[in-house]
Design an enzyme around this catalytic site. Structure first.
Site, PDB file in Angstrom:
ATOM      1  CE  LYS A  76      -1.594   3.393   1.936  1.00 10.46           C
ATOM      2  NZ  LYS A  76      -1.886   4.328   1.375  1.00 10.46           N
ATOM      3  CD  GLU A  81      13.556   1.659   9.181  1.00 12.47           C
ATOM      4  OE1 GLU A  81      14.041   2.513   9.459  1.00 12.47           O
ATOM      5  OE2 GLU A  81      14.241   0.450   9.231  1.00 12.47           O
ATOM      6  CB  CYS A 129      13.187   9.840   7.978  1.00  8.60           C
ATOM      7  SG  CYS A 129      13.983   8.974   6.766  1.00  8.60           S
ATOM      8  CD  GLU A 175      10.931  12.898  10.282  1.00  6.05           C
ATOM      9  OE1 GLU A 175       9.722  12.924  10.312  1.00  6.05           O
ATOM     10  OE2 GLU A 175      11.594  12.388  10.306  1.00  6.05           O
TER      11      GLU A 175
END
Ligand code: NAD
Length: 462
Positions: free
Chosen positions: A170, A245, A279, A369
C-alpha cells in the site's frame, strides 16, 4: 501522465472494488496529472488472499531461482530508469537530476544487492547438534511513504522476495504512479502470480485494513511516528511481527578540528536535498562556540546558493506544516539567517532553504521533525555538551561527525544514540543496516540485516 485504473492483483491489473479515486498532483505546478483507484478494505482482503495462496510455492522456490527473478526485476528497473525518474519528478516534485541519481539509481542498487544476497545467503546453518533453518515469515503488508517513493518500496519488497515472502503493498497517496511503475517491472520480471500485489489507497482505509488483516504475518511500515505507533500497537495486540522506520532529528556534529567549510557545505546539502523531506537528514548542526558565527555565515551562504535549485514540498499540507515550524522558530527566539516562511513562488508548494541560528536544544525546531528545507545551527561548549545535545531528542535515526582525524570522530560516534553515522562525509552504503534507535523505529532495512527481518528460524535437533 500514464496511470492504471486498476490494482495489481494476483498477476494482473484488475478493477478495484473501491469506487473512489485519488488525484495525483504535480507539486511544482499544482496540476492534477493522473487518477488512481482508492482501494477498499475488500480490495486489501482480496490481495492478502492472493498473497497467501502464492506463499507456499514462492517459499519453496529455491533461493537461486528467487535470485534470478530479483535480477530480472533489477533489469526491468534499469530498462525503465528514465521513466521512473520522470514519474518521481512529476508526482514528488524533485529536480530531474536528483530523480535520476537518487530516486531511480538507489533502488536499482538495492534490488541488485538482494539478487546477490538471495543467491549467497546461508538459509541453513549448523549450531552444535542443531540445523537452523531460516524460513520466510509469510505474507508481508508493506506500507510506504512518498519521500523516496521507489527506494522505500524496494527496501521492503526486494528483501521480502529474497526471503521467500509474498507481499501486499500500500504505497503513499501522493506517489502511487511510481508504485504502479514498480508493479509493471515486477510483472516484466515474471514473478509468479500473487507473489506481489499492489493496492493503491488511503492510509486510514486501505493502509489500516492491511495493518489489521489477520492474514498478514509481518507489517513493514515507513512513515510518521504517529501512524507507526498505532501500527505497532495493532501488531502487538495480534502478536504479529512489525518493522517500523519512523522519523528522525539527526545531529551533524562538527568537532573543533574539522574542516569547517566542508562540514557545513555537505551538511547544508544533506538537509536541502529532496527539499528536506528525508527522515535521516542532519537537521541539527552542532558547532563549537569558538567557530559558531563562522559556521552560521557559511551555512547561510550555502543555503542562499541553493535558491532556485530546490524542488517543492510534496503537497500543500506539508508546505503549511513546514511554514508553521519556521514561524514557530522565529516566535521562540531563534535567529533567521536564510530563507523564511514566505513562499518564494506563486505556484507550487515551494519553501525557501531556511537556516536558523541561536537555536537552543529545547526549542520545537530542535526537537521535532520538520520534514522541510530547514536547518537549525546550535552552539556547544565542549564535547560532553555536544554529546548531550546530539542525544537529547526522542529520535535516533542517523547523524554525522566531522573531526580533524577519523579516530576522534569515530570515538564520538560510538557514544551517539543513533542507528547510522557518517564519519567525515562517509559515502552511502546500500548494504549497511539502516534503522533507528529510540522512537526512530524498530528493525533494520538494507543488506543482510534487512533480509533477516523477513526470516524466522526453526531449529532441528539431530
Ligand atoms: P504517514 O505516516 O501519514 O503516511 C505513511 C504511509 O502510511 C502512507 O502510505 C499512508 O497512506 C499510510 N497511513 C496513513 N495512515 C495510516 C493508518 N491509519 N493505517 C495504516 N497506514 C496509514 O506520513 P505522511 O502524512 O505521509 O507524512 C507525515 C510526516 O511523516 C512527515 O511530515 C514526516 O515527519 C513523517 N515521514 C517520515 C518518513 C520516513 O521516512 N521516516 C517518510 C514520510 C513521512
Amino acid at each position: 501522465m500514464k496511470a492504471h485504473d486498476g490494482i495489481y492483483l494476483d498477476g494482473a491489473w484488475r478493477p478495484a472494488d473501491g469506487q473512489d479515486v485519488i488525484e495525483v498532483v504535480n507539486p511544482a505546478d499544482e496540476q492534477v496529472i493522473a487518477r488512481v483507484p482508492a482501494g477498499s478494505a475488500l480490495d486489501v482482503d482480496t490481495a492478502v488472499r492472493a498473497a497467501r495462496a502464492a506463499l507456499p510455492g514462492w517459499a519453496a522456490t529455491p533461493p537461486a531461482e528467487r535470485s534470478a527473478r530479483l535480477a530480472a526485476l533489477r533489469d526491468a528497473l534499469v530498462a525503465r530508469k528514465d521513466e521512473i525518474a520522470e514519474t518521481v519528478t512529476a508526482e514528488l516534485g524533485s529536480p530531474l537530476k536528483l530523480s535520476q541519481t537518487v530516486h531511480a539509481a538507489v533502488p536499482i542498487a538495492v534490488a541488485a544487492s538482494y539478487a546477490e544476497l538471495a543467491a549467497t545467503h546461508p538459509f541453513e546453518e549448523k549450531v552444535g547438534n542443531s540445523t537452523v533453518l531460516h524460513e520466510p515469515v509469510g505474507v508481508v503488508g508493506a506500507i510506504t511513504p512518498w519521500n523516496y517513493p521507489l527506494h522505500q518500496i524496494v527496501a521492503k519488497v526486494a528483501p521480502a522476495l529474497a526471503a521467500g515472502c509474498t507481499i501486499v503493498l500500500k504505497p503513499a497517496e501522493d506517489t502511487p504512479l511510481t508504485a504502479q511503475l514498480f508493479a509493471e517491472a515486477v510483472h516484466q520480471a515474471d514473478l509468479p502470480a500473487g507473489v506481489f500485489n499492489l493496492v493503491t489507497g488511503l492510509g486510514p482505509v486501505a493502509g489500516q485494513a492491511l495493518a489489521e488483516h489477520p492474514g498478514v504475518d509481518l507489517v513493514s511500515f515507513t512513515g510518521s511516528t504517529a501512524v507507526g505507533r498505532r501500527i505497532g500497537a495493532t501488531a502487538g495486540a495480534a502478536v504479529k511481527k512489525v518493522a517500523l522506520e519512523l522519523g528522525g532529528k539527526s545531529a551533524n556534529v562538527i568537532l573543533p578540528g574539522a574542516d569547517l567549510e566542508r562540514a557545513v557545505n555537505v551538511g547544508v546539502a544533506n538537509v536541502m536535498s529532496n527539499s528536506g523531506q528525508t527522515c535521516s537528514a542532519w537537521t541539527r548542526m552542532l558547532v563549537h562556540r569558538d567557530r559558531y558565527e563562522e559556521a552560521v555565515a557559511l551555512a547561510a551562504a550555502a543555503a542562499a546558493k541553493y535558491g532556485d535549485r530546490i524542488g517543492p514540498l510534496v503537497n500543500a499540507g506539508q508546505r503549511e506544516r513546514v511554514r508553521g515550524y519556521i514561524a514557530k522558530g522565529v516566535a521562540e527566539g531563534a535567529r533567521l539567517v536564510a530563507g523564511g516562511a514566505e513562499p518564494p513562488r506563486e505556484r507550487g508548494y515551494y519553501v525557501s532553504p531556511t537556516v536558523f541560528a541561536d537555536v537552543t536544544p529545547e526549542m520545537a525546531i530542535a526537537q521535532e521533525e520538520i520534514f522541510g528545507p530547514v536547518l537549525s545551527v546550535l552552539p556547544y561548549d565542549d564535547e560532553e555538551d555536544a554529546l548531550r545535545i546530539a542525544n537529547g531528542t526522542d529520535y535516533g535515526l542517523a547523524g554525522a561527525v566531522w573531526a580533524g582525524d577519523e579516530a576522534e570522530a569515530v570515538a564520538f560516534a560510538r557514544r551517539m544514540e543513533t542507528g547510522q553515522v557518517d564519519i567525515n562525509g562517509g559515502r552511502f552504503n546500500p548494504l549497511a543496516p539502516f534503522g533507528g534507535y529510540k522512537q526512530s523505529g524498530v528493525g533494520r532495512e538494507l543488506g543482510v540485516h534487512g533480509l533477516s527481518e523477513y526470516l524466522q528460524t526453526k531449529s532441528l535437533q539431530l
